[in-house]
Every structure is written in C-alpha cells, then in structure tokens.
Design an enzyme around this catalytic site. Structure first.
Site, PDB file in Angstrom:
ATOM      1  N   GLY A   1       0.751  -1.900   0.121  1.00  0.00           N
ATOM      2  CA  GLY A   1      -0.036   0.108  -0.213  1.00  0.00           C
ATOM      3  C   GLY A   1       0.376   1.216   0.025  1.00  0.00           C
ATOM      4  O   GLY A   1       0.380   2.181   0.078  1.00  0.00           O
TER       5      GLY A   1
ATOM      6  N   CYS B   1     -27.968 -10.041 -16.546  1.00  0.00           N
ATOM      7  CA  CYS B   1     -27.257  -9.536 -17.101  1.00  0.00           C
ATOM      8  C   CYS B   1     -28.181 -10.235 -19.172  1.00  0.00           C
ATOM      9  O   CYS B   1     -28.907 -11.304 -18.677  1.00  0.00           O
ATOM     10  CB  CYS B   1     -25.354 -10.642 -17.478  1.00  0.00           C
TER      11      CYS B   1
ATOM     12  N   CYS C   1     -25.474 -12.864 -20.971  1.00  0.00           N
ATOM     13  CA  CYS C   1     -25.338 -14.708 -20.153  1.00  0.00           C
ATOM     14  C   CYS C   1     -26.619 -14.776 -18.698  1.00  0.00           C
ATOM     15  O   CYS C   1     -26.511 -15.425 -18.974  1.00  0.00           O
ATOM     16  CB  CYS C   1     -23.615 -14.738 -19.924  1.00  0.00           C
TER      17      CYS C   1
ATOM     18  N   CYS D   1     -23.444  -7.802 -18.625  1.00  0.00           N
ATOM     19  CA  CYS D   1     -22.105  -7.562 -17.751  1.00  0.00           C
ATOM     20  C   CYS D   1     -20.570  -6.275 -18.542  1.00  0.00           C
ATOM     21  O   CYS D   1     -20.775  -6.634 -19.473  1.00  0.00           O
ATOM     22  CB  CYS D   1     -20.822  -9.406 -18.587  1.00  0.00           C
TER      23      CYS D   1
ATOM     24  N   CYS E   1     -18.700 -13.222 -19.927  1.00  0.00           N
ATOM     25  CA  CYS E   1     -19.589 -12.899 -20.083  1.00  0.00           C
ATOM     26  C   CYS E   1     -19.613 -14.300 -21.371  1.00  0.00           C
ATOM     27  O   CYS E   1     -20.673 -14.893 -21.930  1.00  0.00           O
ATOM     28  CB  CYS E   1     -20.432 -11.577 -20.257  1.00  0.00           C
TER      29      CYS E   1
END
Lengths: 267, 299, 244
Positions: B39, B248, B251, B273, B279
């Site tokens: 970080g 979606c 899909c 998606c 997808c």
C-alpha cells in the site's frame, strides 16, 4: 501570627514548564529567554504589541516552530513530564490533536471550510479511532450546542458561517477531545465587538467547566481581563512584566505596561 | 513472467518490451519495495511512453518491467477486451515484446486493467496490473504532498474518514462508488484506482499479485498475495457493494458487475456484464450445454 | 480574639512612567491588625490612599515592601510572597473583596454572578442559588432582573449585585470599598445589617465608608491614613468624641 510560621501548601505540578526559550530569525529576535509555568486549569494571557514576539512564542510552544534554545516540558498523560522538543514528530502531532487544542486567529487556518460543521468536529474523534457514525454525530451536535450553533447548521459548510460562528466552531473542533491545554492566538481578532463578547463569555464558561488550561495570546486587554488568571507582558521578545492579571492591569510597574494600560479607551 | 528476456527479440529495433533493461531493473526494484510495504507509494523514475498520460502509461511501464516471452497477456478497459485502450496496449506489447495475448482470464499470466477486476477469481502466479490516474487517496483532503506523506508515515487517516462522514451526512449513505479507499495490511491507506467499489472485496486476500502504476504521478504501489484490504466504513454504515435488480441480458449472470447499455434512440436499455470474457465464456457454456436451464445458473 | 489579618511594614509608591516618571509615595510602613468579628474603617481625606491600601490588602496592588499575613487553610501565609496561583486560592476562599464597581461579565445573569463565588467554593448549586436569591431579595433587586446580565442595570443595582456577590461566601476576611456609595437609605440599612451579621459570625472586615451614618453603625475603630504622613490608629469612639 508570625512570619516564621509561614508554610506554603504544595503546588499542583505544572502542566507546561518553559525555561530559557529563545528563537531568532537571523539577526531578528523572535523571543528571548522566556521562562514560565502553566498549571492544570490555569489560564495564562500573553499580551504585547505586534512584533513583540508573542506569536513566535506561541508557535514554539505549540510545536509549529523549533526554538533555538530552551526546553518545553509537558506533563503527558501516560508518561509524565517530557521535553516536547525531544519527542519525535508523530508523537508531537498526536499530542497536538488529542491532549492539546490550537485555536487560530483566522478560522480558515483551523477549520476545513469544505467539510460540514459536524465533520469538522468529528475529525478528531475519528482520528482517534471513532467508527460509529451515529455516535460521532451525536457528539458533534452536543458540541455545536455547547458553542451555541443551531443544530440545523450541522451539515452546512463553515464557508457559509459568520466569522463568530466559524470561531466558535473552531473552538468546538478543538475541545471535543477534551484537551488539557489549549493555545489561542488572538481568538477574538477580526470579530465585531458584540460577537467578541459572546465568544469571550463562551470561552470563559468552557474553560471553567472543563478545567482546561489555556495560553491566550492577544493584544486585547479586555480579553485577558475576562479570561486570564495570570498575565505576561512582552516587548521586543522579552517578558517585561508578569503576575496576576488584575495586578498587572491595575498596578502596572513597567513603563511599557503602564503605556499599554493607559492607552486603552474607556467606554 | 520469465526472468530471461532477450535483447532485440524481434527485428523491429525495440528492446524487449520497449523499455531498456536498466529502466526495467529500476522499476522492478520499486516493485519489490512496494510489495514489501503493502500500500505504500514508491516513487519511481517514470519514463516517457509512446502514449499520452491518462492512457495507462504507469500500467504499461509496470507490465513492461515484469513481462517475459513466456507470458500470456490480457488487457482490459472497463472490463472489456475490445475497447480502444485495451486493443492498443495489447497490440503495443505484441509489437515490442512479441508475447502471446489472450482474452481469457483463466489463461492470462499478466492482466493489465483499467477500472475493473475480472469476475473470474484470480489464481496464484497471476499478476494484475492496474492503471492509476491518481495514486494519492488523501489528495482531495490535503493538497500538500509534504503533508500527505506525513499522514501516511504516521497513519493519520482521520481526515479520510471525514470524507465518508460527509457522505453519510449529506446523502444518508457512503456515496462513493469507485476508487473507494481501503486500508492495506492494516497499515497504509490506498487508492484502489477507479475500480467500482463492487471490486474492492476481490482485492482482499487475493492469491494473485496486484501491482499499481501511476505514470503521471510516477508512483508504484502493490498488494502482495493473500493480503488484507479493508474498505473504510462506519460500524453503523458498513461497506456495501452495488447490487442490481436484474441479471445480465446476455449470459443471465446475477453476480457480476453490470453495465447499462442504451440500445436505440427511444431509450431502450439492457444490462450486460462489464467483463466481456466472463460473459462470453458463460454464453458459450450455455450454448454447448445440453440443458437450456443451465443458462440461468452460474458457470 | 484571633487575629485574622495582619499587615506590617506596608509601603506603596507609584511611579508614573507615562507622566515623566513622577514618584508618588502613598503610604509608608503601615501596620494594621484586624481581629475576627471586628470592622476597621480606613479613614482619611480624599486621596489619602485608602483605596490603595484596601487594594493592597487584596494583593490587587503590589506594595513595595511589607507582609500581609492571613490564615489560609489553617496556615499563616504572606499574601505578598505567595505565588500567583496561591493568591488565586487565597482570594477564592479566604479574602473577599467588594469593589466600588461591579466588573460586568457579558451575558452572565445577575443570579449567576452572585452564585459564582459560592459554587467556586464548593457550595451545592441549589444551596448557592437559594442563598443568592435571599441576598438579592434583601438588597431589593426585583426578581425579574435576576436572570438578566447586570450590564444594563443602573449603577446602584449593579453595586447591590456586587455586594450580594461579596456576602454569599463567609470569607474569614472581607474587604469593602465604599459599598454604600450609590445606595438609597433602605439599601444602606440592608448593607449595615449584612456587615453586622458578618461581624457576629466572626468575619474580620476592613472597609472604606464615606457615609458617616454607616461608618458609625458598623466600624469598631477607625484606621487613620493621611497623605504622606505617618499613619496612626485612632479608636472610633475617641474620634467620635473629638468630632462631637
């Protein structure tokens, strides 16, 4: 009753003890050889004209400026008296935002103008780990009430506040962590007289209620008359007279103090 | 990723992966430091790249420093493999490094991304490279960099919490939906780059290596595998990801991050998606599955 | 009777730096003893230094030399040698002072102005309020004014609030600077009563009273103070004889 029977009660140990503090800017003297102590709950006023070194002194005390010589001993909650000049920076910064408060003359220096009043007050608790929004907000509103700001303004940004409100908010933001020592630099500077009176009275009440010690730098003798137990008068970087506030103001000895006191307009 | 990169791999005049070896070593040193202090933003000597700042110059340099001839590279922009930015960067590495490219998250060893983390869970050995426009999460609160560095050094993150407080005060909830700040390894506050907060939980304890490159600001930071990444929140306003009412349209996924698509001038819309590979894979599986009902279920 | 206040060798000179450094001697080697239950009236012509001496006894003015011995928390302390924080403590519980004028605190109501010293001495708020109400009633401050800040009061009303503030705590030593100056007859009588009641409770009082009637009603003796002359003590009774 004889003088031989004199015995003094033990004093409270000082919260802040300054000795031999000097700071120069090149050949220009900021403050020179300043020594004094502040006890818990005591309010010390520092007066003097512009350039007398009082702001330099305050900056040194509050850790914003490194003095050339001298020591500043502070009675820390968990470790007793420590020379704060020997503390490492994170420790000093932590001290400054927990056990100390710093009220700036200009609220813009002490507030986040783009953060709501509640957020300004909540910052210190959040910095100390508060993570419950409801509690943070309740505490913030509690303080808004204490400094007489309408709760309807909780979510307003201080940019939209009057000067007096901003100053009161700054005080709340500092006092929320219950500091034991507050530094104030001209807290009433730039405010209307009527607003000043309200602020002074509020400060007076809070200082007494919380038992917080304070060091107030000002050139306004009315401010110290109302707030300070003790007074130091500064001229050209030195303390030229000190004592109880009423002693110094009612029976000034030093020529400069006499001039200062006699120059105040009587209303 | 392979250590052995060869000079002048192809005859096009570029060193392998565009950057010279000294530069790559400099970046790798920064990456090692970044991985050691999860970080923490490590400054690095960012180079001029043949594309403009804001188009992924940081991510490209990180990818160039870690990529080898054996790697499979996938590049996505907003989850899609076929958008301009993704196509250009993929083609760039094909030209200068002659590496194999793929659209499959499963197959890829290095995935450079802008604004998304793939839906398919990452595995050990994979590297996810983020393009970062603004690495400093505290920048909006504290414009002075000297001060933000101290705030990181001393873990003074109260001011960041104030921004969340402001959201709840003004909107009744934490309104930040992307670039949602997180504490890495319990220590450093990190900007996860402008990924939706939907993706924040995927960073937590991830088996893959996550590298972040900011070209303009010349900063690199990292999240090593299996590291804690905690999104900031309040006890009484806990961190939550976005949810959608539908699924979606292509899909049928109910678990992925959905984009809203306007399909005509009359305002018709559909949700699909954002991760095209995810997808497409699901659609293909549904088509090959003998039972139609499988289409509605997760792959 | 026990001695409550003993000042000795008190010398005070003002140096006025803003007036070309004029030196004004006010008094020299003053000795004053006040017993419990006694009221001593500082007496002398205008400008003789009565107020200066009274203020010096409160350590408001800083005498150049001398001692002011008082019994504070069972110990004898010299007010002039005490640390500032000690002076604050001594003033809080041992020496009370009623100034000529009320120093008005903005926005603090009259009742709270009066209760403040009592609460600072640890009196429960309810008790302090009851006592303050009684004092304000006796001093004829109308009830409708109690919650208002005295800033808008007349001079006489302010002075009566000031007196109530001085009498709410039983300080062992009480200093009064012309408490009846701007009061009418009825209120003067109340103040005389308050002083005599305080005396009967053993409080040692030093005061300046210009009003002869009041002086005769409360003073046990006069303490003569004259401009730049040696001060001497004249028993009040003797003085009354001379004057009659």
């Amino acid at each position: 009753m004889t003088a031989s029977a004199l015995r003094k009660p033990a004093p409270k140990p000082p919260l802040l003890e300054v000795s031999g503090l000097s700071k120069s800017y090149g050949t220009q003297v900021g403050c020179r050889d300043i020594s004094f102590a502040v006890r818990p709950g005591e309010v010390l006023g520092i007066v003097g004209e512009s350039g007398s070194g009082k702001s330099t002194l305050l900056a040194c005390l509050s850790g914003r400026l490194q003095p050339d010589t001298g020591s500043i001993s502070y009675d820390m909650k968990d470790r007793g008296p420590v020379d704060i000049l020997t503390l490492c920076e994170p420790e000093r910064r932590r001290l400054a935002r927990t056990d100390w408060g710093i009220v700036h003359q200009n609220p813009r220096d002490g507030l986040r103008l783009d953060v709501s009043a509640g957020g300004n007050i909540g910052e210190r608790p959040m910095a100390l780990g508060a993570r419950h929004y409801g509690n943070i907000r309740t505490e913030a509103q509690d303080w808004l009430q204490k400094v007489e700001i309408d709760l309807a303004r909780t979510d307003d940004r201080p940019r939209t506040f009057s000067g007096g409100m901003q100053q009161r908010l700054q005080i709340a933001r500092n006092l929320v962590t219950r500091p034991r020592l507050v530094f104030m630099d001209e807290p009433t500077g730039g405010l209307d007289v009527s607003v000043q009176a309200r602020l002074l009275d509020l400060l007076r009440g809070l200082v007494r209620e919380l038992g917080v010690a304070a060091i107030i730098v000002t050139h306004d003798l009315a401010v110290v008359r109302l707030l300070a137990d003790r007074l130091m008068v500064m001229q050209r970087g030195r303390v030229i007279e000190e004592g109880l506030t009423d002693q110094v103001l009612d029976d000034p000895h030093h020529p400069y103090t006499q001039l200062l006191v006699s120059s105040v307009l009587q209303v | 990723m392979s250590a052995g990169t060869t000079m002048n791999h192809s005859d096009n005049g570029y060193n392998f992966a565009y950057l010279d070896e000294q530069t790559k070593r400099m970046i790798r040193r920064s990456l090692l430091k970044a991985l050691s202090i999860p970080g923490y933003q490590v400054p690095f000597g960012g180079r001029e790249m043949p594309l403009a700042y804001g188009w992924g110059t940081g991510g490209i340099q990180v990818t160039a420093a870690v990529i080898g001839p054996d790697d499979w590279l996938k590049v996505i922009d907003q989850g899609a493999d076929d958008t301009t930015n993704a196509v250009s960067i993929r083609r760039f590495f094909q030209t200068v490094a002659d590496v194999a490219v793929t659209e499959s998250t499963e197959v890829a060893t290095i995935i450079q991304t802008r604004h998304r983390i793939p839906e398919t869970p990452l595995k050990e050995g994979q590297v996810l490279v983020y393009q970062v426009p603004q690495p400093e999460p505290l920048q909006k609160i504290e414009p002075r960099e000297t001060e933000t560095r101290k705030m990181h050094a001393y873990a003074e993150y109260g001011a960041m919490q104030v921004t969340l407080y402001e959201d709840v005060a003004h909107f009744g909830r934490i309104a930040k939906t992307y670039d949602y700040p997180a504490i890495v390894n319990g220590r450093h506050l990190m900007s996860p780059s402008p990924i939706p907060k939907f993706d924040n939980p995927k960073m937590e304890n991830n088996p893959a290596i996550q590298l972040f490159g900011a070209g303009r600001e010349k900063r690199i930071y990292a999240v090593p595998p299996y590291t804690s990444v905690r999104s900031l929140d309040f006890d009484d306003h806990p961190f939550e990801v976005q949810t959608w009412k539908g699924s979606c349209a292509l899909c049928g996924s109910t678990t992925s991050y959905l984009d809203e698509m306007i399909t005509d001038d009359r305002g018709s819309r559909m949700f699909v998606c954002s991760d095209t590979d995810f997808c497409n894979t699901r659609q293909a599986e549904a088509a090959s599955a003998p039972d139609d009902k499988a289409a509605g279920e997760d792959a | 009777m026990t001695i409550r206040l003993h000042a000795k060798g008190l010398t005070k000179t003002f140096t006025l730096h803003t007036q070309g450094g004029i030196v004004l001697p006010v008094f020299d080697d003053v000795e004053l003893t006040v017993k419990a239950g006694e009221c001593v009236c500082l007496h002398g012509p205008s400008g003789a230094g009565k107020s200066t001496l009274l203020r010096s006894l409160y350590a408001n003015y800083k005498p150049d030399a001398g001692q002011i011995l008082v019994k504070h928390l069972g110990q004898t302390v010299d007010l002039l040698a005490a640390e500032p924080w000690e002076v604050v403590e001594i003033r809080r519980s041992t020496i009370g002072y009623v100034s000529q004028f009320l120093r008005v605190i903005p926005r603090v109501g009259a009742l709270n102005v009066v209760t403040e010293p009592a609460i600072a001495n640890g009196m429960p708020a309810a008790e302090a309020t009851a006592k303050a109400q009684e004092l304000l009633m006796r001093l004829h401050i109308p009830q409708r004014l109690w919650s208002l800040a005295p800033a808008t009061f007349s001079g006489g009303e302010q002075q009566r609030v000031n007196i109530a503030r001085g009498f709410i705590v039983d300080y062992p030593v009480l200093l009064l600077d012309e408490p009846t100056a701007s009061l009418d007859a009825a209120n003067r009588a109340t103040v005389v009563d308050l002083i005599n009641e305080a005396k009967s409770r053993g409080i040692a009082i030093v005061g300046i009273f210009h009003d002869e009637e009041v002086r005769e009603a409360v003073a046990d003796r006069l303490f003569e103070i004259g401009n730049q002359t040696a001060t001497r003590t004249v028993p009040a009774v003797a003085l009354a004889e001379v004057l009659s």
